[in-house]
Design a protein around this motif. Structure first.
Motif, PDB file in Angstrom:
ATOM      1  N   LEU A   1      -1.384  29.897  12.466  1.00  0.00           N
ATOM      2  CA  LEU A   1      -0.333  30.210  13.192  1.00  0.00           C
ATOM      3  C   LEU A   1       0.974  29.852  12.500  1.00  0.00           C
ATOM      4  O   LEU A   1       2.063  30.328  12.854  1.00  0.00           O
ATOM      5  N   GLY A   2       0.904  28.918  11.535  1.00  0.00           N
ATOM      6  CA  GLY A   2       2.129  28.339  11.162  1.00  0.00           C
ATOM      7  C   GLY A   2       1.756  27.199  10.177  1.00  0.00           C
ATOM      8  O   GLY A   2       0.794  26.942   9.577  1.00  0.00           O
ATOM      9  N   VAL A   3       2.757  26.454   9.930  1.00  0.00           N
ATOM     10  CA  VAL A   3       2.586  25.290   8.846  1.00  0.00           C
ATOM     11  C   VAL A   3       3.634  24.011   9.173  1.00  0.00           C
ATOM     12  O   VAL A   3       4.441  24.033   9.888  1.00  0.00           O
ATOM     13  N   ILE A   4       2.809  22.988   8.667  1.00  0.00           N
ATOM     14  CA  ILE A   4       3.409  21.674   8.797  1.00  0.00           C
ATOM     15  C   ILE A   4       3.604  20.942   7.581  1.00  0.00           C
ATOM     16  O   ILE A   4       2.657  20.885   7.142  1.00  0.00           O
ATOM     17  N   ASP A   5       4.555  20.337   7.205  1.00  0.00           N
ATOM     18  CA  ASP A   5       4.924  19.755   6.059  1.00  0.00           C
ATOM     19  C   ASP A   5       4.997  18.338   6.068  1.00  0.00           C
ATOM     20  O   ASP A   5       6.022  17.900   6.790  1.00  0.00           O
ATOM     21  N   LEU A   6       4.297  17.224   5.388  1.00  0.00           N
ATOM     22  CA  LEU A   6       4.749  15.891   5.731  1.00  0.00           C
ATOM     23  C   LEU A   6       5.031  15.520   4.212  1.00  0.00           C
ATOM     24  O   LEU A   6       4.147  15.505   3.230  1.00  0.00           O
ATOM     25  N   ARG A   7       6.374  14.996   4.125  1.00  0.00           N
ATOM     26  CA  ARG A   7       6.905  14.653   2.910  1.00  0.00           C
ATOM     27  C   ARG A   7       7.092  12.988   2.710  1.00  0.00           C
ATOM     28  O   ARG A   7       7.762  12.436   3.549  1.00  0.00           O
ATOM     29  N   ILE A   8       6.405  12.547   1.467  1.00  0.00           N
ATOM     30  CA  ILE A   8       6.465  11.024   1.483  1.00  0.00           C
ATOM     31  C   ILE A   8       8.015  10.783   0.569  1.00  0.00           C
ATOM     32  O   ILE A   8       7.887  11.168  -0.574  1.00  0.00           O
ATOM     33  N   GLU A   9       8.917  10.430   1.235  1.00  0.00           N
ATOM     34  CA  GLU A   9      10.382  10.493   0.719  1.00  0.00           C
ATOM     35  C   GLU A   9      10.778   9.336  -0.319  1.00  0.00           C
ATOM     36  O   GLU A   9      11.394   9.114  -1.094  1.00  0.00           O
ATOM     37  N   THR A  10      10.114   8.213   0.435  1.00  0.00           N
ATOM     38  CA  THR A  10      10.289   6.996  -0.163  1.00  0.00           C
ATOM     39  C   THR A  10       8.997   6.208   0.286  1.00  0.00           C
ATOM     40  O   THR A  10       8.109   6.718   1.250  1.00  0.00           O
ATOM     41  N   PRO A  11       8.312   4.905  -0.393  1.00  0.00           N
ATOM     42  CA  PRO A  11       7.522   4.196  -0.098  1.00  0.00           C
ATOM     43  C   PRO A  11       7.117   3.916   1.480  1.00  0.00           C
ATOM     44  O   PRO A  11       6.083   3.596   2.033  1.00  0.00           O
ATOM     45  N   PHE A  12       8.381   4.033   2.162  1.00  0.00           N
ATOM     46  CA  PHE A  12       8.243   3.686   3.619  1.00  0.00           C
ATOM     47  C   PHE A  12       8.880   4.839   4.566  1.00  0.00           C
ATOM     48  O   PHE A  12       8.958   4.647   5.729  1.00  0.00           O
TER      49      PHE A  12
ATOM     50  N   TRP B   1      11.907   8.927  14.426  1.00  0.00           N
ATOM     51  CA  TRP B   1      11.066   7.750  14.754  1.00  0.00           C
ATOM     52  C   TRP B   1      11.220   6.574  13.919  1.00  0.00           C
ATOM     53  O   TRP B   1      10.972   6.749  12.799  1.00  0.00           O
ATOM     54  N   VAL B   2      11.468   5.084  14.492  1.00  0.00           N
ATOM     55  CA  VAL B   2      11.441   4.149  13.599  1.00  0.00           C
ATOM     56  C   VAL B   2      10.758   2.946  14.038  1.00  0.00           C
ATOM     57  O   VAL B   2      10.425   2.974  15.452  1.00  0.00           O
ATOM     58  N   ARG B   3       9.856   2.326  13.128  1.00  0.00           N
ATOM     59  CA  ARG B   3       9.136   1.223  13.527  1.00  0.00           C
ATOM     60  C   ARG B   3      10.113  -0.054  13.995  1.00  0.00           C
ATOM     61  O   ARG B   3      10.956  -0.439  13.132  1.00  0.00           O
ATOM     62  N   GLU B   4      10.019  -0.484  15.188  1.00  0.00           N
ATOM     63  CA  GLU B   4      10.871  -1.537  15.600  1.00  0.00           C
ATOM     64  C   GLU B   4      10.267  -2.876  14.692  1.00  0.00           C
ATOM     65  O   GLU B   4       8.940  -2.994  14.722  1.00  0.00           O
TER      66      GLU B   4
ATOM     67  N   MET C   1       0.835  -1.355  -0.049  1.00  0.00           N
ATOM     68  CA  MET C   1       0.058   0.018   0.050  1.00  0.00           C
ATOM     69  C   MET C   1       0.924   1.218   0.088  1.00  0.00           C
ATOM     70  O   MET C   1       1.757   1.412   1.031  1.00  0.00           O
ATOM     71  N   PRO C   2       0.620   2.157  -0.795  1.00  0.00           N
ATOM     72  CA  PRO C   2       1.416   3.500  -0.740  1.00  0.00           C
ATOM     73  C   PRO C   2       1.016   4.273   0.278  1.00  0.00           C
ATOM     74  O   PRO C   2      -0.186   3.937   0.806  1.00  0.00           O
ATOM     75  N   ILE C   3       1.811   5.126   0.756  1.00  0.00           N
ATOM     76  CA  ILE C   3       1.386   6.127   1.927  1.00  0.00           C
ATOM     77  C   ILE C   3       0.425   7.225   1.461  1.00  0.00           C
ATOM     78  O   ILE C   3       0.648   7.837   0.392  1.00  0.00           O
TER      79      ILE C   3
ATOM     80  N   GLN D   1       0.442   3.762  10.472  1.00  0.00           N
ATOM     81  CA  GLN D   1       0.309   3.488   9.156  1.00  0.00           C
ATOM     82  C   GLN D   1       1.382   2.345   9.028  1.00  0.00           C
ATOM     83  O   GLN D   1       2.800   2.620   8.932  1.00  0.00           O
ATOM     84  N   ALA D   2       0.917   1.063   8.656  1.00  0.00           N
ATOM     85  CA  ALA D   2       1.851   0.020   8.746  1.00  0.00           C
ATOM     86  C   ALA D   2       2.940   0.265   7.673  1.00  0.00           C
ATOM     87  O   ALA D   2       4.149  -0.380   7.731  1.00  0.00           O
ATOM     88  N   GLU D   3       2.782   0.920   6.630  1.00  0.00           N
ATOM     89  CA  GLU D   3       3.850   1.031   5.510  1.00  0.00           C
ATOM     90  C   GLU D   3       4.831   2.070   5.805  1.00  0.00           C
ATOM     91  O   GLU D   3       5.982   2.134   5.240  1.00  0.00           O
ATOM     92  N   ILE D   4       4.503   2.774   6.814  1.00  0.00           N
ATOM     93  CA  ILE D   4       5.836   3.533   7.294  1.00  0.00           C
ATOM     94  C   ILE D   4       6.703   3.168   8.460  1.00  0.00           C
ATOM     95  O   ILE D   4       6.394   2.593   9.461  1.00  0.00           O
ATOM     96  N   TRP D   5       7.881   3.103   8.047  1.00  0.00           N
ATOM     97  CA  TRP D   5       8.831   2.539   8.826  1.00  0.00           C
ATOM     98  C   TRP D   5       9.931   3.531   9.421  1.00  0.00           C
ATOM     99  O   TRP D   5      10.588   3.288  10.482  1.00  0.00           O
ATOM    100  N   ARG D   6       9.832   4.902   8.796  1.00  0.00           N
ATOM    101  CA  ARG D   6      10.804   5.852   9.430  1.00  0.00           C
ATOM    102  C   ARG D   6      10.208   6.911   9.238  1.00  0.00           C
ATOM    103  O   ARG D   6       9.414   7.545   8.216  1.00  0.00           O
ATOM    104  N   MET D   7      10.233   7.943  10.537  1.00  0.00           N
ATOM    105  CA  MET D   7       9.663   9.306  10.045  1.00  0.00           C
ATOM    106  C   MET D   7      10.720  10.258  10.624  1.00  0.00           C
ATOM    107  O   MET D   7      11.294   9.902  11.884  1.00  0.00           O
ATOM    108  N   TRP D   8      11.113  11.395  10.123  1.00  0.00           N
ATOM    109  CA  TRP D   8      12.359  11.863  10.771  1.00  0.00           C
ATOM    110  C   TRP D   8      12.268  13.578  10.214  1.00  0.00           C
ATOM    111  O   TRP D   8      11.381  14.079   9.252  1.00  0.00           O
TER     112      TRP D   8
END
Ligand SMILES: CC(C)(COP(=O)(O)OP(=O)(O)OC[C@H]1O[C@@H](n2cnc3c(N)ncnc32)[C@H](O)[C@@H]1OP(=O)(O)O)[C@@H](O)C(=O)NCCC(=O)NCCS
Length: 182
Positions: free
Chosen positions: A82-93, A178-181, A1-3, A125-132
């Motif tokens: 008040l501000g902005v936050i950006d979520l970027r899909i850098e790779t499928p995980f 954050w990494v999924r163990e 599944m894609p993010i 989200q099971a497909e996400i293994w790393r957020m940084w």
């Protein structure tokens, strides 16, 4: 599944919704024209609302392409931007974050609240293994924001990125994740 990024988030004090072209004036006035706020950011301080309009056009294109989503942080009580936050899909995980808050709203824990909500969502989200995310080594408030949102310090990325408001040389940055163990 894609993010697939969500259309928004809600936290105790904030509603995060997708940024739209009509947010340009607020973004310009609230943070993008303030050199104190943009000091450690990757874009030059905005000189006119047209700079914010160009930024929002880029966000819209990236959202349509499924690459990232830019959310405005709005105050729950009155909808003020008040501000902005950006979520970027850098790779499928892998998901990357970027964020900025207007100066008069600093010091109330608002960005840790927004970032923590994003991290909580990603952890579900099971497909996400790393957020940084990363910040300039001199950006103490941003480093603390990441820690408070549950990201862990990983190390220093030497000469990682140019922060044009500080000068032309690439700067050292601190990386938090954050990494999924298994
Ligand atoms: C980084 C930023 C988003 C933080 O948002 P915020 O909602 O004000 O975050 P907080 O209210 O949690 O305050 C920041 C934390 O850093 C700490 N802090 C700030 N400046 C500090 C300094 N010079 N030395 C030590 N600690 C500092 C604060 O004490 C607070 O931590 P605490 O709650 O443990 O006391 C905001 O400062 C900002 O928009 N800065 C400009 C844009 C930017 O740098 N974005 C990030 C790019 S990587």
């Amino acid at each position: 599944m894609p993010i697939i990024l969500p259309p928004g988030f809600e936290t105790e004090r904030l509603v995060l919704r997708e940024a739209v072209a009509a947010d340009a004036a607020a973004i310009f006035a609230e943070y993008a024209s303030d050199p104190e706020v943009t000091r450690f950011l990757s874009f030059p301080t905005h000189r006119s609302v047209a700079d914010a309009e160009a930024f929002l056009a880029t966000c819209e294109a990236a959202r349509k392409a499924g690459r990232s989503n830019t959310y405005v942080l709005t105050r729950r009580s009155d909808g003020a931007v008040l501000g902005v936050i950006d979520l970027r899909i850098e790779t499928p995980f892998r998901l990357g974050f970027g964020y900025v808050l207007g100066r008069r709203h600093w010091g109330q824990g608002l960005m840790p609240e927004a970032l923590a909500a994003s991290v909580r969502w990603g952890a579900g989200q099971a497909e996400i293994w790393r957020m940084w995310a990363f910040c300039d080594v001199a950006n103490v408030a941003s480093a603390r924001t990441m820690e408070k949102a549950g990201l862990r310090f990983e190390g220093v990325l030497r000469r990682w990125i140019v922060h044009p408001n500080l000068g032309p040389e690439p700067r050292d940055c601190r990386a938090y994740a954050w990494v999924r163990e298994p």
